[in-house]
Design an enzyme around this catalytic site. Structure first.
Site, PDB file in Angstrom:
ATOM      1  N   TYR A   1     -18.731  44.807  11.328  1.00 51.80           N
ATOM      2  CA  TYR A   1     -17.453  45.526  11.226  1.00 51.80           C
ATOM      3  C   TYR A   1     -16.665  45.491  12.538  1.00 51.80           C
ATOM      4  O   TYR A   1     -15.533  44.983  12.559  1.00 51.80           O
ATOM      5  CB  TYR A   1     -17.665  46.968  10.721  1.00 51.80           C
ATOM      6  CG  TYR A   1     -16.377  47.769  10.728  1.00 51.80           C
ATOM      7  CD1 TYR A   1     -15.383  47.535   9.791  1.00 51.80           C
ATOM      8  CD2 TYR A   1     -16.127  48.732  11.721  1.00 51.80           C
ATOM      9  CE1 TYR A   1     -14.173  48.235   9.818  1.00 51.80           C
ATOM     10  CE2 TYR A   1     -14.937  49.438  11.756  1.00 51.80           C
ATOM     11  CZ  TYR A   1     -13.970  49.186  10.798  1.00 51.80           C
ATOM     12  OH  TYR A   1     -12.772  49.881  10.839  1.00 51.80           O
TER      13      TYR A   1
ATOM     14  N   LYS B   1     -13.141  43.414  13.282  1.00 45.92           N
ATOM     15  CA  LYS B   1     -11.901  44.104  13.683  1.00 45.92           C
ATOM     16  C   LYS B   1     -11.408  43.552  15.021  1.00 45.92           C
ATOM     17  O   LYS B   1     -10.208  43.386  15.234  1.00 45.92           O
ATOM     18  CB  LYS B   1     -12.131  45.624  13.797  1.00 45.92           C
ATOM     19  CG  LYS B   1     -12.427  46.349  12.511  1.00 45.92           C
ATOM     20  CD  LYS B   1     -11.317  46.272  11.496  1.00 45.92           C
ATOM     21  CE  LYS B   1     -10.119  47.142  11.765  1.00 45.92           C
ATOM     22  NZ  LYS B   1      -9.124  47.082  10.651  1.00 45.92           N
TER      23      LYS B   1
HETATM   24  N1  LIG Z   1     -11.564  55.495   8.612  1.00 48.36           N
HETATM   25  C1  LIG Z   1     -11.576  55.439   9.927  1.00 48.36           C
HETATM   26  O1  LIG Z   1     -12.108  56.328  10.619  1.00 48.36           O
HETATM   27  C2  LIG Z   1     -10.915  54.305  10.628  1.00 48.36           C
HETATM   28  C3  LIG Z   1     -10.320  53.257   9.938  1.00 48.36           C
HETATM   29  N2  LIG Z   1      -9.712  52.246  10.632  1.00 48.36           N
HETATM   30  C4  LIG Z   1      -9.047  51.138   9.952  1.00 48.36           C
HETATM   31  O2  LIG Z   1      -8.037  51.677   9.121  1.00 48.36           O
HETATM   32  C5  LIG Z   1      -7.849  50.858   7.989  1.00 48.36           C
HETATM   33  C6  LIG Z   1      -7.912  51.714   6.751  1.00 48.36           C
HETATM   34  O3  LIG Z   1      -9.194  52.308   6.699  1.00 48.36           O
HETATM   35  P1  LIG Z   1      -9.557  53.454   5.664  1.00 48.36           P
HETATM   36  O4  LIG Z   1      -8.321  53.960   5.050  1.00 48.36           O
HETATM   37  O5  LIG Z   1     -10.489  54.376   6.324  1.00 48.36           O
HETATM   38  O6  LIG Z   1     -10.391  52.609   4.613  1.00 48.36           O
HETATM   39  P2  LIG Z   1     -10.268  52.564   3.024  1.00 48.36           P
HETATM   40  O7  LIG Z   1     -11.451  51.829   2.544  1.00 48.36           O
HETATM   41  O8  LIG Z   1     -10.030  53.920   2.485  1.00 48.36           O
HETATM   42  O9  LIG Z   1      -8.951  51.721   2.806  1.00 48.36           O
HETATM   43  C7  LIG Z   1      -8.914  50.349   2.842  1.00 48.36           C
HETATM   44  C8  LIG Z   1      -8.075  49.868   1.688  1.00 48.36           C
HETATM   45  O10 LIG Z   1      -8.054  48.443   1.746  1.00 48.36           O
HETATM   46  C9  LIG Z   1      -8.230  47.961   0.442  1.00 48.36           C
HETATM   47  N3  LIG Z   1      -8.844  46.652   0.468  1.00 48.36           N
HETATM   48  C10 LIG Z   1     -10.121  46.349   0.804  1.00 48.36           C
HETATM   49  N4  LIG Z   1     -10.339  45.052   0.639  1.00 48.36           N
HETATM   50  C11 LIG Z   1      -9.182  44.510   0.212  1.00 48.36           C
HETATM   51  C12 LIG Z   1      -8.776  43.217  -0.132  1.00 48.36           C
HETATM   52  N5  LIG Z   1      -9.633  42.189  -0.107  1.00 48.36           N
HETATM   53  N6  LIG Z   1      -7.512  43.010  -0.534  1.00 48.36           N
HETATM   54  C13 LIG Z   1      -6.640  44.039  -0.604  1.00 48.36           C
HETATM   55  N7  LIG Z   1      -6.964  45.298  -0.303  1.00 48.36           N
HETATM   56  C14 LIG Z   1      -8.224  45.530   0.104  1.00 48.36           C
HETATM   57  C15 LIG Z   1      -9.151  48.960  -0.243  1.00 48.36           C
HETATM   58  O11 LIG Z   1      -9.039  48.870  -1.656  1.00 48.36           O
HETATM   59  C16 LIG Z   1      -8.654  50.260   0.322  1.00 48.36           C
HETATM   60  O12 LIG Z   1      -7.676  50.827  -0.503  1.00 48.36           O
HETATM   61  C17 LIG Z   1      -8.921  49.783   8.050  1.00 48.36           C
HETATM   62  O13 LIG Z   1      -8.345  48.601   8.511  1.00 48.36           O
HETATM   63  C18 LIG Z   1      -9.929  50.328   9.042  1.00 48.36           C
HETATM   64  O14 LIG Z   1     -10.582  49.292   9.709  1.00 48.36           O
HETATM   65  C19 LIG Z   1      -9.653  52.265  11.994  1.00 48.36           C
HETATM   66  C20 LIG Z   1     -10.214  53.262  12.711  1.00 48.36           C
HETATM   67  C21 LIG Z   1     -10.897  54.367  12.096  1.00 48.36           C
HETATM   68  C1  LIG Z   2     -26.681  61.175  10.597  1.00 50.24           C
HETATM   69  C2  LIG Z   2     -26.093  60.586  11.817  1.00 50.24           C
HETATM   70  C3  LIG Z   2     -26.720  61.023  13.051  1.00 50.24           C
HETATM   71  C4  LIG Z   2     -24.602  60.832  11.848  1.00 50.24           C
HETATM   72  C5  LIG Z   2     -23.892  59.680  11.217  1.00 50.24           C
HETATM   73  C6  LIG Z   2     -22.448  59.759  11.484  1.00 50.24           C
HETATM   74  C7  LIG Z   2     -21.809  58.403  11.224  1.00 50.24           C
HETATM   75  C8  LIG Z   2     -21.840  58.112   9.749  1.00 50.24           C
HETATM   76  C9  LIG Z   2     -20.415  58.373  11.815  1.00 50.24           C
HETATM   77  C10 LIG Z   2     -20.448  58.649  13.320  1.00 50.24           C
HETATM   78  C11 LIG Z   2     -19.294  57.893  13.938  1.00 50.24           C
HETATM   79  C12 LIG Z   2     -18.529  57.334  12.771  1.00 50.24           C
HETATM   80  C13 LIG Z   2     -17.629  56.125  12.995  1.00 50.24           C
HETATM   81  C14 LIG Z   2     -16.611  56.390  14.066  1.00 50.24           C
HETATM   82  O1  LIG Z   2     -15.870  57.561  13.790  1.00 50.24           O
HETATM   83  C15 LIG Z   2     -15.670  55.251  14.292  1.00 50.24           C
HETATM   84  C16 LIG Z   2     -15.266  54.489  13.115  1.00 50.24           C
HETATM   85  C17 LIG Z   2     -14.168  53.696  13.241  1.00 50.24           C
HETATM   86  C18 LIG Z   2     -13.753  52.851  12.210  1.00 50.24           C
HETATM   87  O2  LIG Z   2     -12.911  51.983  12.417  1.00 50.24           O
HETATM   88  C19 LIG Z   2     -14.353  52.950  10.861  1.00 50.24           C
HETATM   89  C20 LIG Z   2     -15.192  54.171  10.678  1.00 50.24           C
HETATM   90  C21 LIG Z   2     -16.094  54.442  11.886  1.00 50.24           C
HETATM   91  C22 LIG Z   2     -17.016  53.240  12.029  1.00 50.24           C
HETATM   92  C23 LIG Z   2     -16.898  55.745  11.678  1.00 50.24           C
HETATM   93  C24 LIG Z   2     -17.939  55.562  10.540  1.00 50.24           C
HETATM   94  C25 LIG Z   2     -18.912  56.734  10.427  1.00 50.24           C
HETATM   95  C26 LIG Z   2     -19.615  57.042  11.735  1.00 50.24           C
HETATM   96  C27 LIG Z   2     -20.504  55.871  12.127  1.00 50.24           C
END
Ligand SMILES: NC(=O)C1=CN([C@@H]2O[C@H](COP(=O)(O)OP(=O)(O)OC[C@H]3O[C@@H](n4cnc5c(N)ncnc54)[C@H](O)[C@@H]3O)[C@@H](O)[C@H]2O)C=CC1
Ligand SMILES: CC(C)CCC[C@@H](C)[C@H]1CC[C@H]2[C@@H]3[C@H](O)CC4=CC(=O)CC[C@]4(C)[C@H]3CC[C@]12C
EC number: 1.1.1.-
Length: 437
Positions: A227, A231
């Site tokens: 992952y 990214k």
């Molecule tokens: N959730 C988090 O804490 C963080 C997320 N991100 C980034 O933010 C973005 C959004 O993440 P989230 O909303 O958390 O994830 P999510 O899984 O809720 O959203 C991702 C969306 O992309 C769509 N998707 C996946 N594969 C696809 C494909 N092949 N074609 C078209 N659509 C596709 C999914 O259906 C989903 O709706 C991602 O790029 C992730 O890497 C970055 C930092 C932290």
């Molecule tokens: C039981 C364990 C000790 C606790 C597990 C917690 C984990 C599941 C999460 C701790 C940190 C999270 C990640 C972090 O917030 C940064 C992230 C950035 C992204 O771009 C995608 C999500 C994630 C990797 C997030 C995922 C869950 C954790 C690993």
């Protein structure tokens, strides 16, 4: 404690919204911009007409009305595309754009899984076009991008639990991003905002802390997990593409936003941890020392940053093109578990222990055991618990951000205070709770 993880983060939005009967809040504090603008315009034309004779007044009104029509035709001219627009973050970006981008004419939402909630957006003044498609399919991406002024590329496979193969993660996150870039170049789209992640920096595999660092803080970014590797590669491609000539000869302007761990309404992992706590009799057991800080940012502020960066990229391409920005707000610095308790606590859960209940070596052993079990069981079933060596390292390594680059470059201020972010998240969790009963 190892807690089971029932679904991927986000997931098909149809399932998510339908299951909980949950809807994102429509209003944003102090910022009903479209409505305010419309009201302001009406007051202006009435006040002007009051002092004129009737005929002049109606001609004047007609003139103003025609002027308004011309202005709004001029103003509402932009076409935006949000990839992954039905994901956790994507849905917030979509709703934020509809609220906060008055120049929007059409909003295209591209996702592998489209949610029924999109229907409710179609009655508004902006044309909302839902496109079911796959970012790994270049032709589908090109068709969606053609004619768009701005692309916000949030689609991605967020998998740190070993559910998808490394090849699939690479295909979606890297090849998907390449397809988006090439589509912009081929079809003449000039502005591209990429949702990157703090993970492109760290925590690294050596467990080095990143303590309140900024975009310029030196850090040894070493990745092995698919992952963060994917990214990081995708972000690099997006930044390298800045300045490429798009169809028509104008330069492509790109930038990348790096959220830390996002929380808020719709956060799948938070929901999983909540249900796990309920199964454990309302208790969670501390696994990580309270002193390990983990950066978190509210989803509404991340969405707002995307909207603002997309807007300002068009005004300040020389300054912002090719730049990276961490996503930040006023959320407090805490450990992953203590931060979650800000929401889980008011929902009746308790974090047991002021120190980790198990020694770290034992947690490592459990995490390794989980990884082994995942591998052994793979032919039979998918075993994907929250605890594995990678997630343990993530949670157990300090990684926090302190920066004002976004404020300096494009005037970003968080739209939601910490109190507001917390309240909204708690409200969402409580609504989820009552709909589950
Ligand atoms: N959730 C988090 O804490 C963080 C997320 N991100 C980034 O933010 C973005 C959004 O993440 P989230 O909303 O958390 O994830 P999510 O899984 O809720 O959203 C991702 C969306 O992309 C769509 N998707 C996946 N594969 C696809 C494909 N092949 N074609 C078209 N659509 C596709 C999914 O259906 C989903 O709706 C991602 O790029 C992730 O890497 C970055 C930092 C932290
Ligand atoms: C039981 C364990 C000790 C606790 C597990 C917690 C984990 C599941 C999460 C701790 C940190 C999270 C990640 C972090 O917030 C940064 C992230 C950035 C992204 O771009 C995608 C999500 C994630 C990797 C997030 C995922 C869950 C954790 C690993």
């Amino acid at each position: 404690m190892p807690v089971e993880h029932s679904g991927h983060q986000g997931g098909p939005c149809g399932k998510r919204v339908g299951e909980e009967g949950w809807r994102l809040g429509w209003s944003v504090p102090g910022m009903a911009r479209r409505e305010e603008q419309a009201e302001g315009d009406n007051h202006l034309s009435l006040a002007g007409n009051e002092r004129r004779p009737a005929l002049v007044a109606s001609l004047g009104t007609l003139g103003l009305w025609l002027q308004d029509m011309a202005d709004s035709a001029q103003a509402q001219k932009l076409v935006y595309l949000v990839t992954g627009g039905c994901g956790f973050l994507g849905e917030h970006v979509v709703r934020m754009l509809l609220q906060q981008e008055p120049r929007l004419r059409e909003l295209r939402i591209f996702d592998l899984h489209l949610g029924p909630w999109l229907e409710e957006l179609k009655t508004g003044p902006v044309q909302v076009t839902a496109i079911q498609g796959d970012v790994t399919q270049a032709h589908e991406v090109a068709a969606a991008v053609a004619g768009a002024h701005v692309v916000i590329h949030t689609a991605g496979l967020v998998d740190v639990f070993g559910k998808a193969s490394p090849e699939t993660i690479h295909e979606v996150n890297v090849q998907g991003t390449k397809n988006v870039i090439e589509a912009c170049v081929q079809t003449g789209t000039q502005f591209l905002v990429y949702t990157s992640s703090m993970e492109v920096v760290g925590p690294n595999i050596k467990g080095h802390p990143f303590y309140r660092g900024n975009e310029d803080t030196p850090y040894e970014a070493v990745h092995r997990h698919p992952y963060p590797s994917s990214k990081a590669r995708a972000e690099q491609l997006v930044l390298e593409a800045n300045g490429r000539k798009v169809r028509g000869g104008l330069p492509l302007v790109t930038c990348a936003l790096r959220p830390t761990g996002i929380y808020g309404e719709g956060h799948q992992i938070m929901r999983d941890i909540y249900y796990q706590g309920l199964r454990l009799g309302g208790r969670l057991f501390r696994a990580i020392p309270a002193s390990v800080e983990h950066g978190r940012v509210y989803v509404g502020n991340v969405a707002w940053m995307h909207v603002l960066v997309a807007r300002e990229l068009q005004q300040r391409p020389a300054l912002m093109g090719g730049q990276v920005y961490f996503c930040y707000d006023k959320s407090p610095y805490k450990s992953y578990e203590d931060f979650n308790m800000e929401f889980l606590g008011p929902c009746g859960l308790r974090l047991v222990g002021t120190r980790p209940l198990l020694p770290y070596w034992l947690l490592m052993l459990l995490a390794a055991l989980n990884a082994l079990l995942q591998w052994l069981l793979r032919p039979l079933l998918l075993y994907a618990p929250l605890l594995n060596p990678y997630t343990l390292a993530m949670a157990n390594t300090t990684f926090t951000v302190s920066t004002n680059k976004a404020q300096r470059h494009f005037g970003y201020e968080p739209l939601f205070s910490w109190e507001e972010s917390r309240t909204r998240t708690i409200r969402w969790m409580q609504a989820m709770d009552s709909s589950a009963q």
